[in-house]
Design an enzyme around this catalytic site. Structure first.
Site, PDB file in Angstrom:
ATOM      1  N   LYS A  90     -10.368  -0.042  31.566  1.00 55.38           N
ATOM      2  CA  LYS A  90     -11.857  -0.384  32.869  1.00 55.38           C
ATOM      3  C   LYS A  90     -13.243  -1.014  31.996  1.00 55.38           C
ATOM      4  CE  LYS A  90     -14.489   0.932  36.230  1.00 55.38           C
ATOM      5  NZ  LYS A  90     -14.153   2.101  37.653  1.00 55.38           N
ATOM      6  N   LYS A 120     -22.428   3.356  32.044  1.00 56.98           N
ATOM      7  CA  LYS A 120     -21.074   3.409  32.171  1.00 56.98           C
ATOM      8  C   LYS A 120     -20.900   4.034  30.410  1.00 56.98           C
ATOM      9  CE  LYS A 120     -20.413   3.934  36.856  1.00 56.98           C
ATOM     10  NZ  LYS A 120     -19.505   4.349  37.863  1.00 56.98           N
ATOM     11  N   LYS A 179      -9.151  -4.814  34.464  1.00 58.80           N
ATOM     12  CA  LYS A 179     -10.106  -4.595  35.563  1.00 58.80           C
ATOM     13  C   LYS A 179     -11.644  -4.633  34.778  1.00 58.80           C
ATOM     14  CE  LYS A 179     -13.382  -1.848  38.385  1.00 58.80           C
ATOM     15  NZ  LYS A 179     -13.274  -0.981  39.604  1.00 58.80           N
ATOM     16  N   SER A 183     -15.531  -7.214  42.549  1.00 58.75           N
ATOM     17  CA  SER A 183     -16.533  -6.856  43.466  1.00 58.75           C
ATOM     18  C   SER A 183     -16.948  -8.741  43.372  1.00 58.75           C
ATOM     19  CB  SER A 183     -17.885  -6.162  43.836  1.00 58.75           C
ATOM     20  OG  SER A 183     -18.425  -5.746  43.131  1.00 58.75           O
TER      21      SER A 183
HETATM   22  C1  PBG Z   1     -15.741   3.772  40.262  1.00 63.95           C
HETATM   23  C2  PBG Z   1     -15.259   2.031  41.000  1.00 63.95           C
HETATM   24  C3  PBG Z   1     -16.037   1.223  40.212  1.00 63.95           C
HETATM   25  C4  PBG Z   1     -15.738  -0.084  41.130  1.00 63.95           C
HETATM   26  C5  PBG Z   1     -14.209   0.736  42.039  1.00 63.95           C
HETATM   27  N1  PBG Z   1     -13.748   1.802  41.304  1.00 63.95           N
HETATM   28  C6  PBG Z   1     -17.218   0.703  39.974  1.00 63.95           C
HETATM   29  C7  PBG Z   1     -18.096   1.733  39.027  1.00 63.95           C
HETATM   30  O1  PBG Z   1     -16.729   1.687  37.790  1.00 63.95           O
HETATM   31  O2  PBG Z   1     -18.840   1.822  38.617  1.00 63.95           O
HETATM   32  C8  PBG Z   1     -15.693  -1.674  40.888  1.00 63.95           C
HETATM   33  C9  PBG Z   1     -14.861  -2.473  42.309  1.00 63.95           C
HETATM   34  C10 PBG Z   1     -15.092  -3.687  42.258  1.00 63.95           C
HETATM   35  O3  PBG Z   1     -16.923  -4.064  41.693  1.00 63.95           O
HETATM   36  O4  PBG Z   1     -14.756  -4.209  42.825  1.00 63.95           O
HETATM   37  N2  PBG Z   1     -14.426   4.504  39.893  1.00 63.95           N
END
Ligand code: PBG
Length: 332
Positions: A204, A226, A257, A283
């Protein structure tokens, strides 16, 4: 080498022969996205109201009844799995995200309602602290702004247990803390949840494509970023390392991701790890398509199917996408 027949060439090898009709193209097609590969991310909030999400046109924060109804609608169109994201009231947030472990919290109640109505829909839960944490981070933040890995993992185990007790089929840790897969596996087994699967967000990335999602949940970090836990977009070998670790720790499935800008990572993991692989069309990827389509600049349906085909072709077995229901309808 012009032949005796006018301007024709003697070309024994003509790749275009395999593209001559839809039937032949169908026979030679290597990859096809299918509704059964899609996982539908759904936002849930307290109460009976469904609200449009300003930062994600076309998506809603569902009240519990709306959530169950949307799950059923998607299921009837071929979607077999949902993943839940809760919008938690600010008054319930604290630095250790305690609400995430509440057996009567929003997510456990949502799981129970969906499973009671649609037992054949696989319910996946996101395991992380950011929707519950007053700092907006995926882990516990200490006084000097650092994320406390091991303290966070303890809380994640309790959160995963709350989801398992409510009937979750798959828990998906998205926090990127070290060692959380083995810890969650042990916690689940200890309570006899050996059939609950772990889908690990292995690779991620600290991506700018999550902005609209954080808007939907009010979960943006209050300070800092993050980057000490999510991965540097520049790194690929490190993703393989994370994936191999998660495999060794007992993950059942892995995830990459975002998806579209990281197709090479999907391909690398596909070649190195023999677990099923998921990819998350996040998103920001969703919104790039939505907004270009809204302006009339691209053909939304065609682009959606092409992105899903590309993600599958790169090596993903399953795709999390806000377009899941829409795409399932197109694929019928
Ligand atoms: C948080 C999480 C995030 C998403 C899924 N789980 C956001 C982040 O890490 O800040 C993002 C999904 C998306 O942007 O569609 N644990």
């Amino acid at each position: 080498m012009p032949s005796s027949r006018g301007d024709k060439y003697h070309l024994p090898i003509r790749p275009r022969r395999n593209r001559k009709s839809e039937t032949v193209r169908g026979l030679v097609r290597e990859t096809s996205p299918a509704a059964e590969d899609l996982i539908y991310p759904l936002f849930v909030q307290e109460g009976e109201k469904d609200d449009e999400i300003a930062s994600m046109p076309g998506c809603k924060r569902w009240g519990l009844s709306g959530l169950v109804e949307e799950t059923g609608g998607a299921r009837d169109e071929g979607v077999r799995a949902v993943v839940l994201f809760p919008a938690i009231d600010e008054s319930l947030k604290n630095p250790t995200g305690d609400e995430s472990c509440n057996d009567e919290g929003l997510v456990p109640r949502a799981i129970r309602e969906i499973k009671a109505t649609y037992p054949d829909v696989a319910v996946i839960t996101d395991v992380a602290l950011d929707p519950y944490n007053s700092d907006g981070h995926d882990g516990v933040v200490d006084e000097d702004g650092r994320i406390r890995n091991d303290d966070t993992v303890h809380i994640l185990c309790r959160q995963a247990l709350a989801h398992a007790r409510a009937g979750a089929d798959i828990v998906a840790p998205s926090d990127m803390m070290d060692g959380r897969v083995s810890a969650i596996r042990a916690a689940l087994d200890e309570e006899d949840f050996e059939d609950v699967s772990i889908l690990s967000y292995s690779a991620k990335y600290a991506s700018s494509f999550y902005g609209p999602f954080r808007g939907a949940l009010g979960s943006a970090p209050k300070s800092g970023d993050k980057k000490t836990y999510q991965m540097d977009p520049a790194n690929a070998r490190e993703a393989v390392r994370e994936a191999l670790l998660d495999e060794a720790e007992g993950a059942d499935m892995l995830m990459v991701k975002p998806a579209g800008p990281y197709l090479d990572i999907i391909r690398r993991l596909r070649e190195r790890v023999h677990l099923p692989l998921a990819a998350y069309q996040v998103s920001g990827e969703y919104l790039m398509i939505k907004s270009a389509a809204a302006a009339g600049w691209i053909d939304e349906d065609a682009v959606v199917l092409e992105t899903l085909t590309g993600i599958r072709r790169a090596g993903a077995d399953m795709i999390l996408t806000y377009y899941a229901r829409h795409a399932a309808r197109l694929l019928r």
